[in-house]
Motif scaffolding. Sequence first.
Motif, PDB file in Angstrom:
ATOM      1  N   ALA A   1       0.835  -1.207   0.000  1.00  0.00           N
ATOM      2  CA  ALA A   1       0.000   0.000   0.000  1.00  0.00           C
ATOM      3  C   ALA A   1       0.866   1.252   0.000  1.00  0.00           C
TER       4      ALA A   1
ATOM      5  N   ALA B   1      -2.154   1.056   6.420  1.00  0.00           N
ATOM      6  CA  ALA B   1      -2.361  -0.366   6.148  1.00  0.00           C
ATOM      7  C   ALA B   1      -1.543  -1.209   7.122  1.00  0.00           C
TER       8      ALA B   1
ATOM      9  N   ALA C   1      -6.910  -4.250   6.430  1.00  0.00           N
ATOM     10  CA  ALA C   1      -5.679  -4.117   5.654  1.00  0.00           C
ATOM     11  C   ALA C   1      -5.834  -4.699   4.260  1.00  0.00           C
TER      12      ALA C   1
ATOM     13  N   LEU D   1      -7.328  -2.310   1.733  1.00  0.00           N
ATOM     14  CA  LEU D   1      -6.353  -1.374   1.171  1.00  0.00           C
ATOM     15  C   LEU D   1      -5.441  -2.056   0.161  1.00  0.00           C
TER      16      LEU D   1
END
Length: 455
Positions: free
Chosen positions: A85, A97, A377, A380
Motif C-alpha cells: 500500500a 495499512a 488491511a 487497502l
Amino acid sequence: MSTVEQFGYRQELQRSLGFADLMIYGLIFMVPIAPFGIFGNVFSISHGMVALAYVIGLVAMAFTALSYAQMARAFPMAGSVYTYAGRGIAAPVGFFAGWAILLDYVLVPSLLYLVASTAMNSFVPAVPVWAWLVAFVLLNTVVNYLGIQMTARITRIMLVAELAVLAIFLVVGGVALAQGKAQAGALTPLFDSSSFTWTVVFAAASVAVLSFLGFDGISTLAEENREDARRLGRSMVAALGVAAVLFVVQTWVAALLTPNREQLIAEGDLTGNAFYDTAAFAGGPWLSVLTAVATAIAWGFANSLVAQAATSRLLFAMARDRQLPAFLAKVHPKHRVPVNATFAVAAVSVTLGVFMSLRDNGIGELASLVNFGAMSAFLLLHVAVVVHYMIKKRSRNIWAHLIAPAIGFAVLVAVVINQNVAAQWVGGVWLAIGLVVIGVSYVVGRRPELPTEVK
C-alpha cells in the motif's frame, strides 16, 4: 530479479527459502487442522453450515491472494500489505495499512498461544493455562532467534505430523458415518434451508477466515526468498488452495457428527471443546485426546512459531522506514533475524495471552479482533493493486488489476459489515488511534516516507 537494493534498502536478511519452503510456511501458518480450535464457534454462528462458511471465506481470501501475488511481483520486500500500500498508493496509506494489519499480526500469536494452552489444560488441568502459554512462547522465541532456516526445518516436520492427525480423524469419521452415526443430512453443512440467511453465513465466514490468515504471512519473507518474486505469489495461491480443500473436508465430516447440535447452536462453544467432543463421539476418548494434543502443538508451537516470525518481519520493515521505533529494525549479526522485533512479539504475546486467559471468552474476543485488522488491511491491498497497475502503470490486464481486486474488495466489505459488533468497535478505535499517530507525525515533521526507488 528485483532486489531490495533497487528500492533503497540493504539486503540484511538471509536469502535461503525456495518455493516449497514458502508454501509449507504458509500451510503451517494457516494450520491444516486450524478448524479444530474454532469449530464450535463457527458451527454455532453458522447454525451448522460450517462448510459453507469456509467456502465463503475461501472466496474472500482467493481474490486477496491474487492481489498479494500481483503486488509481490512489483515490490519483493518484507512488510506485506504495509509495503504494498505504501509503494502502490502512497507512504501515508502504507502506514495506515501497516497499522491496521498490526492488529492482526501482533494479536494472532497471543490467540494461537491461548488456544493451544486451553487445549493442553483440558486434559492436564493441574498445569494452568498461563503456564502452558509462557512455555510455548519461550520455546518459539528460542527457535526464531536461531534463524529462519531452523524455523523452516521444524515447520516441515510439523506439517507432516498435522496431516497425519487429520488423516486419522477423516478415516475414523468416515467409518463413523458409514456406521450411521450422522446427526444431520449429508448436505446440511453446506446448506440448511431452515436457517440459511446471508447475514448468518457472512457472520460465520468472518470467524472462519481466521483459519485462512497466514497465506499472507508468506509475503513477509520476500527478502528471504532466493527465487524469482513470482514464485512468492504462486506459493501464496498454492498454500491457500491446499488449505481450503482440507478445511472444507474436515469441517463437513465434523459437522455431520456433532452431537447436541441444537444446544451448541443456541449456547455457543464457551469451553472451546466442541471439536474434541465430536471426535470422542466419532471414535472414542482416544481420538478426542489426539485431536486436542494436535491442536495444542499445531497452534501453540508450529503456527505461532511462523506467526511470530512474520510479525517480527512486519515490525522490522516499518521500523526500518522510521514508522516504528528504530530499535525494532536491529538484525542479529550472526543469525540474521530481526532480533529485537522477535523479542517484542514474545513480550506482547505473554502479556496479552495471560490477560485474555483470565476472561470467560478470551479466545472468541481475540479471534474477532484479529480478523478485523486483517480484513481492513486487505481492503487497502485491493485498492493498491488498482492504483499501482491501472493508474500508475496503465496496465491492460483488466482481470488481474481491476476486476479481481474489485470483487475481492466487495466480498471483504460484506464480511467486515457482518463481524462481531464489539470487534468493529475495538477495531475502529484502533484505526482511529492510527489516524492520530500519523497526524502527530505530520505535525512534528516526521511524515511517512519511503526510500526512493533506484532506476
